[in-house]
Design a protein around this motif. Structure first.
Motif, short mmCIF file in Angstrom:
data_model
loop_
_atom_site.label_atom_id
_atom_site.label_comp_id
_atom_site.label_asym_id
_atom_site.label_seq_id
_atom_site.Cartn_x
_atom_site.Cartn_y
_atom_site.Cartn_z
N VAL A 71 0.74 -1.10 -0.09
CA VAL A 71 -0.11 0.11 0.20
C VAL A 71 0.93 1.37 0.09
O VAL A 71 0.55 2.10 -0.76
N VAL A 72 1.81 1.22 0.85
CA VAL A 72 2.94 2.46 1.07
C VAL A 72 3.49 2.76 -0.31
O VAL A 72 3.58 3.95 -0.69
N GLY A 73 3.51 1.84 -1.32
CA GLY A 73 3.99 2.33 -2.80
C GLY A 73 3.15 2.83 -3.35
O GLY A 73 3.46 3.36 -4.66
N LEU A 74 1.81 3.03 -3.16
CA LEU A 74 0.80 3.47 -4.13
C LEU A 74 0.67 5.11 -4.01
O LEU A 74 1.27 5.77 -3.23
N ASP A 75 0.05 5.44 -5.17
CA ASP A 75 0.07 7.06 -5.41
C ASP A 75 -0.50 7.71 -4.33
O ASP A 75 -0.09 8.75 -3.96
N TYR A 76 -1.71 7.35 -3.73
CA TYR A 76 -2.40 8.08 -2.83
C TYR A 76 -1.47 8.57 -1.44
O TYR A 76 -1.64 9.37 -0.80
N ILE A 77 -0.67 7.41 -1.44
CA ILE A 77 0.06 7.52 -0.10
C ILE A 77 1.31 8.78 -0.15
O ILE A 77 1.34 9.50 0.61
N ARG A 78 1.58 8.64 -1.49
CA ARG A 78 2.72 9.74 -1.87
C ARG A 78 2.00 11.02 -1.92
O ARG A 78 2.48 11.98 -1.23
N THR A 79 0.92 11.08 -2.23
CA THR A 79 -0.17 12.32 -2.10
C THR A 79 -0.23 12.62 -0.87
O THR A 79 0.05 13.99 -0.46
N ALA A 80 -0.59 11.79 -0.02
CA ALA A 80 -0.65 12.12 1.40
C ALA A 80 0.33 12.57 1.99
O ALA A 80 0.42 13.58 2.72
N ARG A 81 1.80 12.19 1.67
CA ARG A 81 2.95 12.64 2.12
C ARG A 81 2.94 13.87 1.55
O ARG A 81 3.54 14.97 2.20
N ALA A 82 2.95 14.14 0.25
CA ALA A 82 3.11 15.44 -0.43
C ALA A 82 2.28 16.37 0.30
O ALA A 82 2.71 17.77 0.30
N GLY A 116 1.88 16.89 3.23
CA GLY A 116 2.59 17.42 4.45
C GLY A 116 1.73 16.63 5.48
O GLY A 116 2.10 17.16 6.69
N LEU A 117 1.07 15.55 5.31
CA LEU A 117 0.61 14.80 6.43
C LEU A 117 1.59 14.49 7.41
O LEU A 117 2.38 13.79 6.97
N ARG A 118 1.26 14.15 8.76
CA ARG A 118 2.14 13.63 9.54
C ARG A 118 2.32 12.20 9.30
O ARG A 118 1.44 11.53 8.88
N GLU A 119 3.44 11.66 9.54
CA GLU A 119 3.72 10.01 9.19
C GLU A 119 2.76 9.32 9.83
O GLU A 119 2.32 8.39 9.26
N GLN A 120 2.40 9.51 11.17
CA GLN A 120 1.40 8.47 11.91
C GLN A 120 0.23 8.62 11.14
O GLN A 120 -0.34 7.60 10.97
N MET A 121 -0.24 9.82 10.60
CA MET A 121 -1.28 10.02 10.14
C MET A 121 -1.39 9.01 8.68
O MET A 121 -2.34 8.45 8.29
#
Lengths: 565, 382
Positions: free
Chosen positions: B275-286, B288-293
């Motif tokens: 899952v972590v490799g998927l686009d929406y995670i990258r989006t979430a990180r992009a 600026g969400l906290r890593e826990q979130m």
């Protein structure tokens, strides 16, 4: 929300399905006394005592040993037998002949509630029995003898010897039965534990059935007898305290064992010569069957079997081993289907009849057709009252067994109980009759005892296994019993007995100060009712657990009014 | 694939869309429950036949080693074992229809009673073990995935692989040896077996709450709950009993739970990494969400499906592990019950336990399917 509802509904349905069959309420805790309250014993006008259960066989030829059982007076019981039985006393001193309350037998019809709510005269009574988990015994306040030295005994069970030992080492148990021979050394090295071996009263033998070729030939059987190196068996596969077997009966059986009579020495050349004489110069092929269960006489049975195989190969007998499921194996052996088999015997009561009568007089087909001279000798010995003369007669029996070789006696295996070093009164009984009442631990009221398995019921009259008798022996008394840790018979519910010269009339004088644990007095009617319930198949009290009353049938030959097969 | 096919699918069955998910979910449930009937019948028949295929005769177990043919005949007659298997099965089914599981061939106890005594022990053990396995397993999986390919990951996964490979029997004995013998005399000492310290007994809830008037199913349920020592202690407020019961539960629960825990940890790790490799995670990180979130809110939730499947499947396997564990720790549950009754050729009891284990297995599978549909709306619509 409906989603949650569906999950909930499905969960409930599963639970309901699981429980649908279990609508009977459980009884995890057994009441401490019998369900039937005792009749008031302080009636102002005591009724005259009456014998209520006296029974006589109308036709003495019905097939069993008992002719009649009578209460002669309130404290005298007389057993009349159809045939002399010198072993009558040790037989009725055996656990399954525990005496029950006539009232409870009658009220329960000898089955149902009596199976787990015992009412006895023994040193203990049941506090609770959580099936599957533990059985707690507490002293019976009405016990006639010396009160137990502890306030509570918790009996638990675990089939794994290693797990039992672990508990003892961890301190959650105080004694364990049947230590694994592998652990003997470690136990002896541990100062917190003490190992008490049981004198061996069992035998391991290699049986041969004379209805199967080539075992119909006596020379072949004798050759097999000469082929085996018993010492090697004992040294390698048996725990300390075990001995080689020179006769079928171990030395503890007296009269029975013949001092100084030795089995054939090991002689491979002579054995080969005998085989050649019998027409098998190149040996033969044979299947040897056994069962893979641990008994005191076969602690490491698979290795024992391989040892038989390799030793027999040395005289040219090529053995193929066949391991069988225990029940199937016993059925096949007693039906005479196995030509050669590894089996053993554990003593029930201390008399030679428990050994040779069952095996060699045709009661079973283990060894094929009985040897007539041996059968005659055994019968003659069984009916002789004089112990010295009986011992003489058993010399003939033992010599004939050696001559015919229905089996080769191999070893008497020791086993042992392990106690915490703190336990006082620790002992081991050759008959498995360990008594909790003499055990105590300073500063602790409770003893935790671990054995192999749970009692099946608490109604010993209709059970056969030692794990059950270990419990029932503490709750009930027999007419005669054993001095703690020995095989010496001593009076128990009976104070004394008399027997006529022909060994057919046994009269017991009962103790007058005995009460059951609920306070009801004990008298001759209780003894007669207990025996009649076992003996008379038509009695309203003849129910039990299996309904077979195996030991009664086995010891006394048959039931009154037995249903036709 | 996915979107287009899904849209086409929706058009074909418009009522699904109109009626929301209630109707398909309900019909799904009903269908699954109806399917249970032949499954249960099959289980009953197979266990009935299998129990009788165990070599050996109950007669020799019940009557001892010197029973004669004649005695065995009478014994079998009394126990109804002389009839043909078909007749016996018919009689058994007739009893079952009346809610009667029969009586034990060995002890003459009603089988229902035996089940009510033993099943709560196993359920208690299984639940505690499963909770332990899931919580620890998921946490280890997350740690492992978060620090993927670092030494933390390597150590955790080596631990997980060891956990899967350890035979339950061995692990149980080792744990018992370590905690009961080596730590003897320290506060960390734990009992090597049994359910409660001898002398401690739970008060039956029927007595504690004066429910003697209860009968039927309510009584069964109350007794069932009553026989779970920890739950009983919680309800009656007997803290000493609770502590004792928990101390006795720790080692068996860890033993039973180790294999599922290891499997869950591995599954969580790989599922999270997918899952972590998927686009929406990258989006979430992009964003600026906290890593826990990112991990708990976005990644873990979507990684849950395979984890739940594995938890469900493990619950079935856990029952198998419970048999060995109960033997090692001498717990009076279904596992030791099955063992003893097989050795005693106590057909009626073996059968009851096997059927119950099977029903639980089937039930858990059903629950897993349902939770799937609950968690992933796409599944309901297929």
């Amino acid at each position: 929300m409906p989603r949650k509802l569906f999950v909930l509904v499905s969960l409930l349905m599963v639970v309901a399905m699981v429980l649908s069959g279990c609508t009977t309420p459980p009884a995890p805790v057994a009441p401490t006394s019998a369900p039937q309250p005792a009749a008031p014993t302080t009636a102002p006008q005591p009724e005259a005592w009456k014998a209520k259960y006296n029974t006589t066989a109308p036709d003495p030829a019905y097939g069993g040993a008992f002719k009649s059982i009578e209460a002669v007076d309130q404290y005298t019981v007389k057993f009349t037998l159809n045939v002399p039985d010198p072993a009558f006393l040790p037989k009725i001193a055996f656990g399954p002949f525990e005496i029950h309350s006539a009232k409870q037998l009658e009220a329960t019809g000898g089955g149902g509630a009596i199976l787990d709510t015992p009412l006895g005269t023994g040193p203990y009574m049941v506090k609770e029995w959580v099936r599957g988990d533990h059985l707690t015994l507490v002293p019976n306040p009405n016990y006639w003898g010396e009160a137990p030295k502890n306030k509570e005994v918790v009996m638990r069970w675990n089939a794994e010897a290693a797990a039992r030992l672990l508990e003892l080492q961890a301190g959650t148990a105080d004694a364990m039965d049947n230590a694994s021979p592998d652990d003997f050394a470690a136990i002896q090295a541990d100062p917190a534990l003490k190992l008490i071996p049981r004198p061996p009263t069992n035998i391991l033998y290699l049986g041969m059935n004379n209805t199967h070729k080539p075992f119909d030939n006596e020379k072949v059987r004798q050759a097999v007898a000469m082929a085996l190196d018993k010492q090697r068996f004992v040294d390698n596969y048996f725990p300390e305290g075990s001995t080689t077997a020179e006769q079928f009966m171990p030395p503890a059986v007296q009269p029975g064992y013949t001092e100084g009579l030795k089995w054939y020495g090991r002689d491979v050349e002579a054995a080969k010569a005998l085989l050649a004489e019998a027409g098998y110069p190149n040996g033969f092929d044979v299947t040897v069957s056994y069962r893979d269960v641990v008994r005191a006489y076969q602690p490491l049975v698979s290795k024992l079997a391989q040892e038989f195989q390799s030793q027999l190969a040395q005289i040219g007998i090529r053995v193929q081993l066949k391991v069988m499921e225990s029940g199937a194996f016993l059925a096949a052996v007693s039906a005479g289907q196995e030509p050669m088999f590894i089996l053993g015997w554990m003593q029930d009561y201390t008399d030679a009849t428990d050994w040779v009568d069952y095996h060699f007089t045709g009661a079973s087909d283990d060894f094929g057709v009985p040897y007539p001279d041996l059968v005659d000798a055994i019968h003659a010995a069984a009916q002789e009252a004089n112990p010295a003369k009986r011992a003489e007669l058993y010399v003939t029996v033992n010599e004939l067994i050696k001559k015919h070789v229905p089996m080769v006696p191999v070893a008497h295996g020791a086993n042992a109980i392990v106690y915490s070093a703190k336990v006082e009164g620790a002992h081991a009984s050759a008959l498995n009759n360990e008594e909790f009442r003499v055990m105590s631990i300073a500063g602790k009221d409770q003893i935790v005892w671990l054995q192999n398995a749970e009692p099946i019921t608490l109604f010993g009259n209709d059970e056969t296994d030692g794990e059950t008798f270990r419990a029932t022996n503490q709750i009930f008394d027999t007419l005669y019993w054993y001095k703690v840790g020995t095989t010496e018979l001593v009076p128990s519910l009976a104070e004394s007995y008399e027997v006529n010269d022909t060994l057919t009339e046994w009269t017991f004088k009962l103790r007058k100060d005995v009460k059951f644990s609920d306070g009801t007095p004990f008298d001759a009617n209780d003894v007669v009712a207990t025996f009649v319930a076992m003996w008379d198949a038509k009695s309203s009290m003849h129910k039990g657990n299996t309904g077979v009353f195996e030991y009664f049938g086995g010891f006394f030959g048959g039931f009154l009014n037995a249903p036709a097969q | 694939m996915g979107n287009l096919a899904e849209v086409r699918n929706l058009r074909k069955v418009p009522q699904f869309v109109v009626l929301e998910w209630g109707v398909p979910m309900a019909s799904f449930l009903v269908r699954r429950l109806l399917l249970l009937i032949p499954v249960l019948f099959g289980i009953l028949f197979v266990t009935f036949a299998l129990a009788r295929l165990i070599p050996g005769d109950p007669c020799y177990v019940a009557l001892g080693e010197r029973a004669t043919e004649e005695q065995c005949f009478h014994y079998r007659e009394r126990m109804g074992l002389n009839d043909s298997i078909a007749v016996q099965f018919a009689r058994y089914m007739a009893g079952l229809a009346r809610g009667d599981l029969g009586t034990s061939l060995r002890t003459n106890q009603p089988v229902g009673e035996i089940v009510l005594l033993r099943l709560p022990v196993t359920v208690e053990l299984a639940v505690v073990a499963m909770v332990l396995a899931t919580v620890v397993g998921v946490i280890l999986g997350i740690i492992s995935a978060y620090w993927a390919n670092s030494w933390v990951d390597v150590v955790t996964m080596i631990g997980a692989n060891l956990g899967v490979s350890l035979p339950v029997f061995f692990l149980g004995l080792m744990l018992a040896y370590f905690f009961a013998i080596m730590l003897k005399g320290t506060p960390f000492w734990l009992p090597p077996s049994a359910r409660l310290t001898p002398g401690l007994t739970p008060t039956p809830l029927v007595e504690a709450f004066h429910l003697q008037g209860l009968t039927g199913l309510p009584l069964t349920l109350v007794t069932f709950v009553s026989n779970m020592a920890t739950v009983n202690a919680l309800i009656t407020g007997n803290w000493k009993l609770l502590g004792d019961a928990l101390r006795h539960l720790i080692l068996p629960a860890v033993t039973v739970g180790t294999i599922p825990m290891a499997i869950i940890a591995r599954m969580t790790r790989s599922s999270l990494l997918d899952v972590v490799g998927l686009d929406y995670i990258r989006t979430a990180r992009a964003k600026g969400l906290r890593e826990q979130m990112v991990i708990f809110r976005h990644a873990l939730r979507n990684a849950m499906l395979p984890i739940i499947t594995i938890v469900g499947l493990q619950l079935g396997g856990l029952l198998g592990g419970a048999i060995l564990t109960e033997t090692v720790f001498n717990l009076p549950g279904v596992g030791t019950g099955i063992m003893t009754s097989i050795f005693a050729r106590d057909y009626t009891v073996v059968q009851a336990f096997v059927v119950i284990v099977a029903v639980i297995f089937v039930g858990v599978n059903l629950l897993v399917d349902l939770s799937y549909a609950y968690l992933d709306p796409r599944i309901r619509l297929q």
